[in-house]
Scaffold this motif. Structure first.
Motif, PDB file in Angstrom:
ATOM      1  N   THR A   1      -6.457  12.640 -14.070  1.00  6.93           N
ATOM      2  CA  THR A   1      -7.073  12.847 -12.767  1.00  6.93           C
ATOM      3  C   THR A   1      -6.210  12.146 -11.723  1.00  6.93           C
ATOM      4  O   THR A   1      -5.812  11.001 -11.908  1.00  6.93           O
ATOM      5  N   GLU A   2      -5.916  12.840 -10.640  1.00  9.39           N
ATOM      6  CA  GLU A   2      -5.137  12.264  -9.553  1.00  9.39           C
ATOM      7  C   GLU A   2      -5.967  12.265  -8.285  1.00  9.39           C
ATOM      8  O   GLU A   2      -6.998  12.929  -8.201  1.00  9.39           O
TER       9      GLU A   2
ATOM     10  N   HIS B   1      -1.706  10.636  -5.777  1.00 11.92           N
ATOM     11  CA  HIS B   1      -1.469   9.352  -6.439  1.00 11.92           C
ATOM     12  C   HIS B   1      -2.267   9.298  -7.728  1.00 11.92           C
ATOM     13  O   HIS B   1      -3.343   9.878  -7.825  1.00 11.92           O
ATOM     14  N   ALA B   2      -1.762   8.567  -8.720  1.00  5.77           N
ATOM     15  CA  ALA B   2      -2.406   8.474 -10.026  1.00  5.77           C
ATOM     16  C   ALA B   2      -3.512   7.426 -10.054  1.00  5.77           C
ATOM     17  O   ALA B   2      -4.338   7.427 -10.964  1.00  5.77           O
ATOM     18  N   SER B   3      -3.553   6.528  -9.075  1.00  3.46           N
ATOM     19  CA  SER B   3      -4.578   5.485  -9.044  1.00  3.46           C
ATOM     20  C   SER B   3      -4.913   5.151  -7.587  1.00  3.46           C
ATOM     21  O   SER B   3      -4.226   5.584  -6.670  1.00  3.46           O
ATOM     22  N   MET B   4      -5.968   4.360  -7.409  1.00  5.83           N
ATOM     23  CA  MET B   4      -6.379   3.936  -6.074  1.00  5.83           C
ATOM     24  C   MET B   4      -5.742   2.598  -5.746  1.00  5.83           C
ATOM     25  O   MET B   4      -5.171   1.954  -6.602  1.00  5.83           O
TER      26      MET B   4
ATOM     27  N   TYR C   1      -0.747   3.022   3.121  1.00  9.63           N
ATOM     28  CA  TYR C   1      -2.186   3.123   3.349  1.00  9.63           C
ATOM     29  C   TYR C   1      -2.933   2.728   2.093  1.00  9.63           C
ATOM     30  O   TYR C   1      -2.345   2.545   1.035  1.00  9.63           O
ATOM     31  N   ASN C   2      -4.257   2.587   2.230  1.00  7.04           N
ATOM     32  CA  ASN C   2      -5.115   2.189   1.125  1.00  7.04           C
ATOM     33  C   ASN C   2      -5.924   3.399   0.666  1.00  7.04           C
ATOM     34  O   ASN C   2      -6.641   4.001   1.465  1.00  7.04           O
ATOM     35  N   VAL C   3      -5.816   3.750  -0.609  1.00 11.71           N
ATOM     36  CA  VAL C   3      -6.609   4.829  -1.188  1.00 11.71           C
ATOM     37  C   VAL C   3      -7.845   4.180  -1.795  1.00 11.71           C
ATOM     38  O   VAL C   3      -7.756   3.405  -2.733  1.00 11.71           O
TER      39      VAL C   3
END
Length: 51
Positions: free
Chosen positions: A12-13, A27-30, A41-43
């Motif tokens: 899951t991306e 992105h692969a992670s937050m 930036y911040n996911v």
């Protein structure tokens, strides 16, 4: 930035629209990320509704 989940074959991306260039970046992670265009930036997960 609130992400949109993208289900790929293996994982899951998280896709977010870049505030700088307007393109979608995956992105692969937050967490704190740096996009290919150079924007940082911040996911983070979406917040629920406020009463």
């Amino acid at each position: 930035m609130s992400p949109v989940l993208v289900a790929t074959k293996g994982r899951t991306e998280y896709a977010v629209r870049c505030p700088s260039c307007g393109n979608w970046h995956r992105h692969a992670s937050m967490g704190e990320k740096k996009a290919p265009c150079g924007t940082a930036y911040n996911v983070a997960p979406r917040r629920g509704r406020r009463p």
